[in-house]
Design a protein around this motif. Structure first.
Motif, PDB file in Angstrom:
ATOM      1  N   ASP A 111       0.866  -1.167   0.000  1.00 11.91           N
ATOM      2  CA  ASP A 111       0.000   0.000   0.000  1.00 11.91           C
ATOM      3  C   ASP A 111       0.909   1.225   0.000  1.00 11.91           C
ATOM      4  O   ASP A 111       1.669   1.439   0.950  1.00 11.91           O
ATOM      5  N   ARG A 114       0.355   3.446   3.193  1.00 16.69           N
ATOM      6  CA  ARG A 114       0.438   2.887   4.541  1.00 16.69           C
ATOM      7  C   ARG A 114       1.740   2.149   4.833  1.00 16.69           C
ATOM      8  O   ARG A 114       2.116   2.012   6.001  1.00 16.69           O
ATOM      9  N   ASP A 115       2.405   1.657   3.795  1.00 19.23           N
ATOM     10  CA  ASP A 115       3.545   0.765   4.018  1.00 19.23           C
ATOM     11  C   ASP A 115       4.902   1.463   3.979  1.00 19.23           C
ATOM     12  O   ASP A 115       5.930   0.798   4.114  1.00 19.23           O
ATOM     13  N   ALA A 257       7.250   1.599   6.838  1.00 15.49           N
ATOM     14  CA  ALA A 257       6.331   2.216   7.800  1.00 15.49           C
ATOM     15  C   ALA A 257       6.861   2.040   9.218  1.00 15.49           C
ATOM     16  O   ALA A 257       7.586   1.090   9.514  1.00 15.49           O
TER      17      ALA A 257
END
Length: 322
Positions: A111, A114-115, A257
């Motif tokens: 993602d 998000r990552d 992340a």
């Protein structure tokens, strides 16, 4: 005395916190890996090495390049997203493919929002609209007229979904024209096929086309960034003919992340210092690269809009990779 799960977790967290803080304080205690998801000698690889050397000198450790090419960057992106610990010793050299691939590929394993922890969006690279030096097409208006006259006019790209393909697709959409797509394996094939007369035009990255433009073997009709390229000030931007046209590739530094904010801040500060250095800027921009220099917060704000741009241009192109 019994200790509940919450109390146990809190106790363990309290014990781990000093060790984590100590690790962050001592960072970097060893060389740092920078995952470059493209082959050695490619434009992203060259720019990554330039910035890695400059940052390494400022944080007191070597930044070692590790190339993990494949699937338009997806192999390297996925590795950092899913396997790299957020300890500051494995970083990612991201490009615009990070935002394009989720729309281009039927499935990606990361993602983009998000990552990863954005650190510095360092560089940009516009594309050049090129024809042969002896082409009767003298400017963008002439190219548009040719495409309206002959919708089968061939153009070269570096493959379906490549930056050169998406740029042309956006150009055709904005001008209401058509052309015949001839996909090749990479940007060098674009300039060679245009120079050799296999195709009429192409839109490779400026870095690849610039030497042949300067040598008089290719004619640049325009650059695809919003403003003219400093390396070719006499060549107009496409926005001068097509209002609002702005398509460029970006390159920047990210981490996995949950990378500690203190490490993000140190890396960003080192990168910003390098990007502000006059000698570094002159060396990096000589080949067509543009300095952007978004900091971590600005980079984070930039990504959602770029993902939306990626989805739109992939939709326009009709490209899809299963």
């Amino acid at each position: 005395m019994k200790i509940g799960r919450r109390n146990l977790a809190a106790a363990l967290g309290a014990l781990a916190a000093p060790r984590l803080a100590a690790a962050q304080d001592s960072w970097p205690a060893r060389p740092v890996r920078l995952i470059v998801p493209f082959i050695p000698g490619s434009a992203p690889d060259i720019n990554a090495r330039q910035l890695a050397e400059a940052i390494g000198g400022r944080i007191g450790q070597t930044i070692v390049i590790e190339n993990r090419p494949g699937a338009a960057g997806n192999i390297g992106f996925t590795y950092v997203a899913k396997q790299a610990p957020p300890d500051g010793y494995t970083l990612l050299w991201g490009t615009g493919s990070l935002a394009v691939n989720p729309a281009l590929y039927a499935r990606v394993e990361y993602d983009a929002l998000r990552d990863f922890a954005p650190i510095t969006l360092a560089f940009g690279m516009s594309n050049a609209v090129i024809v042969r030096a002896d082409s009767p097409i003298r400017d963008v208006a002439g190219l548009i007229a040719r495409l309206k006259e002959d919708p089968k006019t061939p153009f070269a790209s570096g493959g379906f979904g490549s930056a050169a393909h998406l740029t042309v697709a956006l150009f055709l959409s904005r001008t209401g024209t058509e052309a015949e797509h001839i996909p090749f394996r990479g940007a060098p094939d674009i300039v060679n096929s245009v120079r050799g007369g296999t195709v009429v035009f192409g839109m490779p990255q400026l870095q690849v086309a610039l030497p042949l433009i300067r040598a008089g073997q290719l004619r640049a009709l325009a650059v695809t960034s919003k403003e003219r390229a400093p390396q070719l000030p006499e060549v107009p931007a496409l926005s001068e003919t097509i209002p609002g046209f702005d398509y460029f590739s970006w390159m920047g530094l990210l981490g996995p992340a949950r990378l500690p904010p203190e490490i993000v801040a140190r890396l960003d500060a080192a990168a910003q210092a390098a990007l502000a250095d006059a000698a570094f800027r002159q060396r990096v921009t000589a080949d067509g690269t543009t300095i952007i220099g978004l900091n971590a917060a600005q980079f984070r704000d930039f990504l959602p809009g770029d993902l939306e741009r990626g989805r739109e241009v992939v939709r326009i192109s009709g490209a899809r990779i299963e």
